[in-house]
Design a protein around this motif. Structure first.
Motif, PDB file in Angstrom:
ATOM      1  N   ARG A  90       0.852  -1.186   0.000  1.00  0.00           N
ATOM      2  CA  ARG A  90       0.000   0.000   0.000  1.00  0.00           C
ATOM      3  C   ARG A  90       0.888   1.237   0.000  1.00  0.00           C
ATOM      4  O   ARG A  90       1.798   1.364   0.801  1.00  0.00           O
ATOM      5  N   ARG A  91       0.632   2.156  -0.896  1.00  0.00           N
ATOM      6  CA  ARG A  91       1.430   3.374  -1.001  1.00  0.00           C
ATOM      7  C   ARG A  91       0.685   4.602  -0.494  1.00  0.00           C
ATOM      8  O   ARG A  91       1.297   5.631  -0.262  1.00  0.00           O
ATOM      9  N   ALA A  92      -0.634   4.491  -0.329  1.00  0.00           N
ATOM     10  CA  ALA A  92      -1.437   5.627   0.141  1.00  0.00           C
ATOM     11  C   ALA A  92      -2.227   5.208   1.385  1.00  0.00           C
ATOM     12  O   ALA A  92      -2.588   4.041   1.554  1.00  0.00           O
ATOM     13  N   CYS A  93      -2.510   6.162   2.217  1.00  0.00           N
ATOM     14  CA  CYS A  93      -3.286   5.929   3.431  1.00  0.00           C
ATOM     15  C   CYS A  93      -4.712   5.539   3.036  1.00  0.00           C
ATOM     16  O   CYS A  93      -5.342   6.216   2.216  1.00  0.00           O
ATOM     17  N   CYS A 135      -7.209   8.675   4.270  1.00  0.00           N
ATOM     18  CA  CYS A 135      -7.225  10.016   3.657  1.00  0.00           C
ATOM     19  C   CYS A 135      -6.613  10.070   2.260  1.00  0.00           C
ATOM     20  O   CYS A 135      -6.723  11.083   1.585  1.00  0.00           O
ATOM     21  N   GLY A 136      -5.931   8.992   1.830  1.00  0.00           N
ATOM     22  CA  GLY A 136      -5.347   8.969   0.494  1.00  0.00           C
ATOM     23  C   GLY A 136      -3.981   9.629   0.361  1.00  0.00           C
ATOM     24  O   GLY A 136      -3.409   9.643  -0.713  1.00  0.00           O
ATOM     25  N   LYS A 137      -3.449  10.158   1.453  1.00  0.00           N
ATOM     26  CA  LYS A 137      -2.118  10.797   1.420  1.00  0.00           C
ATOM     27  C   LYS A 137      -1.045   9.715   1.328  1.00  0.00           C
ATOM     28  O   LYS A 137      -1.238   8.583   1.775  1.00  0.00           O
ATOM     29  N   PRO A 138       0.120  10.040   0.750  1.00  0.00           N
ATOM     30  CA  PRO A 138       1.204   9.052   0.647  1.00  0.00           C
ATOM     31  C   PRO A 138       1.705   8.589   2.022  1.00  0.00           C
ATOM     32  O   PRO A 138       1.765   9.378   2.963  1.00  0.00           O
ATOM     33  N   LEU A 139       2.059   7.313   2.103  1.00  0.00           N
ATOM     34  CA  LEU A 139       2.633   6.749   3.329  1.00  0.00           C
ATOM     35  C   LEU A 139       4.136   6.934   3.300  1.00  0.00           C
ATOM     36  O   LEU A 139       4.773   6.752   2.282  1.00  0.00           O
ATOM     37  N   ARG A 140       4.720   7.277   4.473  1.00  0.00           N
ATOM     38  CA  ARG A 140       6.172   7.431   4.571  1.00  0.00           C
ATOM     39  C   ARG A 140       6.726   6.391   5.482  1.00  0.00           C
ATOM     40  O   ARG A 140       6.152   5.916   6.366  1.00  0.00           O
TER      41      ARG A 140
END
Length: 53
Positions: free
Chosen positions: A42-45, A48-53
């Motif tokens: 998964r690359r997005a939350c 909320c759809g924000k990028p994961l770090r």
């Protein structure tokens, strides 16, 4: 190992391998990589759809 509640599954999980988005949502390692090596990470939350770090 410190633990934190995963915002995706709602379970108390170790922070190791987990990711956080810029809004502060924590996603555990099981939710970041749900299907092992067969399913892409998964690359997005999921909240909320924000990028994961």
């Amino acid at each position: 190992m410190p633990k934190r509640k995963c915002d995706a599954c709602g379970k108390e999980k170790d922070v190791k391998g987990g990711k956080v988005c810029e809004n502060g949502h924590f996603i555990c390692s099981s939710c970041v990589n749900p299907g092992g090596f067969l399913v892409p990470k998964r690359r997005a939350c999921p909240l909320c759809g924000k990028p994961l770090r």
